[in-house]
Design a protein around this motif. Structure first.
Motif: not given
Length: 254
Positions: A123-127, A161-169
Motif C-alpha cells: 500500500p501507499i498510505l496517504c496522510v 510493508d508499506l510506503e507513506l505519502a505526505y499530501e499537503p492538500v
C-alpha cells in the motif's frame, strides 16, 4: 539507503488510446533508469493495458484504490486479489480525495492496508492536512491523528510493508506550493512519530511527497533527507514531465 520511488497517480483521466501511449512512453523512457523505482497507477479499466504494456518493463503497475472485502455483493468495488491478478505492485490507500469525497475513515483505510498486504502488494498510505488546518497550526496534530488511527488497527509492524505519502492538500491544484523546507519538516515529523513505536521501521519506511511535484521543483524536494520520492498527480499525465521527475530521483539516489 532508501531507494526513491516515483509513483504516478493518473486519477480519473485519459482514454484507452491515451493510456496506451502514456504507458508505452513511460516504459521506454524509464528503461535506463538506475537507483530509482517507478510506478504508474492508472484507472481500473486500464489495468489490463498496464499489465500488457509494462510486462517487460522496469515500471511497476499500481491501482488507485481497493475494497476492504475479498468478494461478495459490493457493487462497484474491486478486491485486492483482483488487483494482484493484473500484476499490481502498489495500491494507493487513503488518498485525500477518498477521505474527502467518500468520507473514508482511518479505520477503513487501515483495513484496506491489510487487504493489500495480504495479497502480496504494497500500500501507499496517504496522510495530509487541509489549508484551514495548516493555517490553524494543526498540521502535526492532524497527521499524527491519521497515523494513530491506522496504527491502532494494524500496529507498527505493518509499516514495514508499506510506503507513506505526505499530501499537503492545500498545495494540490491550488497554485500554492510547499517549500522544500516545509515538506521536509512534515516528513521528519512523520518519521519521528513512527520512531516512537519502532525506530528501525521508521528509518526504513519510504515517505513520498504528494504536493504537486514537478520537473522544476523535483530535484530540490528530493534532495531533502526525509523525502524518498513522489506521488505524482498532474505531471504523471505527461510523459516528458514524469520522466524528468524520475531522472531527478535517479540523480538524488546518487
Amino acid at each position: 539507503m532508501r531507494a526513491p520511488l516515483i509513483a504516478g497517480n493518473w486519477k480519473m483521466n485519459g482514454s484507452k488510446r491515451d493510456a496506451r501511449a502514456l504507458l508505452g512512453g513511460v516504459a521506454a523512457g524509464a528503461a535506463s533508469l538506475q537507483g530509482a523505482e517507478v510506478a504508474v497507477c492508472p484507472p481500473f479499466p486500464y489495468l489490463a493495458l498496464g499489465e500488457a504494456e509494462l510486462a517487460d518493463s522496469v515500471v511497476c503497475l499500481g491501482a488507485q484504490d481497493v475494497s476492504t472485502e475479498s468478494a461478495g455483493a459490493y457493487t462497484g468495488e474491486v478486491a485486492a486479489a483482483m488487483l494482484a491478478e493484473f500484476g499490481c505492485r502498489y495500491v494507493i490507500c487513503g488518498h485525500s480525495e477518498r477521505r474527502d469525497y467518500h468520507a473514508e475513515s482511518d479505520t477503513l483505510i487501515a483495513r484496506k492496508l491489510q487487504a493489500v498486504i495480504a495479497n502480496g502488494m504494497r500500500p501507499i498510505l496517504c496522510v495530509g492536512e487541509t489549508l484551514e488546518q495548516r493555517e490553524r497550526g494543526e498540521t502535526e496534530a492532524v497527521i499524527g491523528a491519521q497515523l494513530d488511527g491506522v496504527l491502532g488497527v494494524v500496529g507498527i509492524e505493518t509499516f514495514a510493508d508499506l510506503e507513506l505519502a505526505y499530501e499537503p492538500v492545500w498545495a494540490i491544484g491550488t497554485g500554492k506550493t510547499a517549500t522544500p523546507a516545509q515538506a521536509q519538516q512534515v516528513h521528519a515529523f512523520v518519521r519521528a512519530k513512527l520512531g516512537v513505536s519502532d525506530r528501525r521501521i521508521a528509518q526504513g519506511v519510504r515517505i513520498l511527497y504528494g504536493g504537486s511535484m514537478k520537473p522544476g521543483n523535483a530535484a530540490e524536494l528530493l534532495a531533502q533527507p526525509d523525502i524518498d520520492g513522489g506521488l505524482i498527480g498532474g505531471a504523471s499525465l505527461d510523459v516528458d514531465d514524469f520522466l524528468a521527475i524520475c531522472r531527478a530521483a535517479e540523480a538524488a539516489a546518487g
